[in-house]
Scaffold this motif. Structure first.
Motif, PDB file in Angstrom:
ATOM      1  N   SER A  28      -4.317 -38.328  12.268  1.00  0.00           N
ATOM      2  CA  SER A  28      -3.501 -38.251  11.053  1.00  0.00           C
ATOM      3  C   SER A  28      -4.317 -37.873   9.822  1.00  0.00           C
ATOM      4  O   SER A  28      -3.763 -37.620   8.753  1.00  0.00           O
ATOM      5  N   ASP A  31      -5.888 -32.451   7.541  1.00  0.00           N
ATOM      6  CA  ASP A  31      -5.102 -32.013   6.398  1.00  0.00           C
ATOM      7  C   ASP A  31      -5.066 -30.494   6.243  1.00  0.00           C
ATOM      8  O   ASP A  31      -4.519 -29.975   5.267  1.00  0.00           O
ATOM      9  N   SER A  52      -1.640 -29.428   4.673  1.00  0.00           N
ATOM     10  CA  SER A  52      -0.723 -30.511   5.023  1.00  0.00           C
ATOM     11  C   SER A  52       0.318 -30.794   3.945  1.00  0.00           C
ATOM     12  O   SER A  52       1.268 -31.540   4.178  1.00  0.00           O
ATOM     13  N   ASP A  55       5.044 -27.224   4.610  1.00  0.00           N
ATOM     14  CA  ASP A  55       5.618 -27.264   5.942  1.00  0.00           C
ATOM     15  C   ASP A  55       5.823 -25.864   6.530  1.00  0.00           C
ATOM     16  O   ASP A  55       6.225 -25.733   7.690  1.00  0.00           O
ATOM     17  N   LEU A  66       4.681 -26.617  10.040  1.00  0.00           N
ATOM     18  CA  LEU A  66       4.004 -27.901  10.224  1.00  0.00           C
ATOM     19  C   LEU A  66       5.009 -29.037  10.105  1.00  0.00           C
ATOM     20  O   LEU A  66       5.743 -29.124   9.116  1.00  0.00           O
ATOM     21  N   LYS A  68       4.568 -32.834   9.968  1.00  0.00           N
ATOM     22  CA  LYS A  68       3.546 -33.883   9.905  1.00  0.00           C
ATOM     23  C   LYS A  68       3.987 -35.158  10.600  1.00  0.00           C
ATOM     24  O   LYS A  68       3.184 -35.847  11.214  1.00  0.00           O
ATOM     25  N   SER A  69       5.246 -35.507  10.486  1.00  0.00           N
ATOM     26  CA  SER A  69       5.715 -36.756  11.099  1.00  0.00           C
ATOM     27  C   SER A  69       5.581 -36.697  12.613  1.00  0.00           C
ATOM     28  O   SER A  69       5.313 -37.701  13.269  1.00  0.00           O
ATOM     29  N   LYS A  71       3.377 -34.689  14.055  1.00  0.00           N
ATOM     30  CA  LYS A  71       2.021 -34.199  14.311  1.00  0.00           C
ATOM     31  C   LYS A  71       2.088 -32.949  15.186  1.00  0.00           C
ATOM     32  O   LYS A  71       1.440 -32.859  16.260  1.00  0.00           O
TER      33      LYS A  71
END
Lengths: 111, 111
Positions: A28, A31, A52, A55, A66, A68-69, A71
């Protein structure tokens, strides 16, 4: 421990259609994410990247998404061309430190 | 502009022989330098990275070593090659907050 994973070793797509390459990561702290393209017997060349804080990033026929939640990131190539046949590596870095690469996805664009 | 040179392009060495691969970077100062290996069917494995002269970090235990005698010179060595050392070796450099740029690679075959 593989922190960046490309679970599809190969992808075959017809010329003119969309190529979608997927990449998952576990750290996590990453970045910044990058995609590289590699032809046989050559070094990888930088294709596109995404921070990061975003999106989506688009550059011509190439778009990186992207999530992120989850990954998860993906690379879309549209329309696919014969010259896109290559190995694509996903990479991630934490504050521009070491790059961690995935195992790569071989893309073959057929006529 | 920055350029990276890596040589030789191909190398065939007998088991037990020494190895020396050299990489030099032009047009930049104090780059981060990397050695990667791409083995058949596998992704890019980070072997060594260096943030300055004489500063080497090893990522995986192995039969190889690296040295950075000058700011823009990075050398990969082995005293005695093993068959498993065969692969495609890539040198890369990275500036401040930039993507990594790769050399053309060295195809090493240990026989």
């Amino acid at each position: 421990d593989q922190q960046v994973k490309q679970n599809s070793p190969s992808l075959s797509v017809q010329e003119g259609r969309i190529s979608i390459l997927n990449c998952d990561y576990t750290n996590s702290m990453f970045d910044y994410f990058l995609w590289y393209k590699k032809y046989p017997a050559e070094g990888p060349t930088f294709l596109i990247s995404i921070s990061s804080i975003k999106d989506k990033n688009e550059d011509g026929r190439f778009t990186v998404f992207l999530n992120k939640s989850a990954k998860h990131l993906s690379l879309h190539i549209v329309p696919s061309q014969p010259g896109d046949s290559a190995v694509y590596f996903c990479a991630a870095t934490d504050s521009w430190g070491k790059f961690q690469f995935g195992a790569g996805t071989q893309v073959v664009v057929t006529p | 502009s920055q350029t990276i040179h890596q040589w030789p392009a191909t190398l065939v060495q007998p088991v037990g022989s020494p190895l020396s691969l050299e990489c030099t970077v032009e047009g930049t100062s104090n780059p981060n330098l990397y050695w990667y290996r791409q083995a058949a069917g596998r992704g890019l494995q980070l072997l060594f990275y260096s943030v300055g002269i004489g500063q080497i970090s090893s990522e995986v235990p192995q039969n190889l070593s690296a040295s950075r005698p000058q700011d823009r010179q990075f050398i990969l060595s082995s005293k005695k090659l093993l068959l498993s050392d065969s692969g495609f070796y890539l040198c890369a450099w990275q500036g401040q907050n930039t993507e990594a740029f790769f050399g053309q690679g060295t195809r090493l075959t240990v026989v």
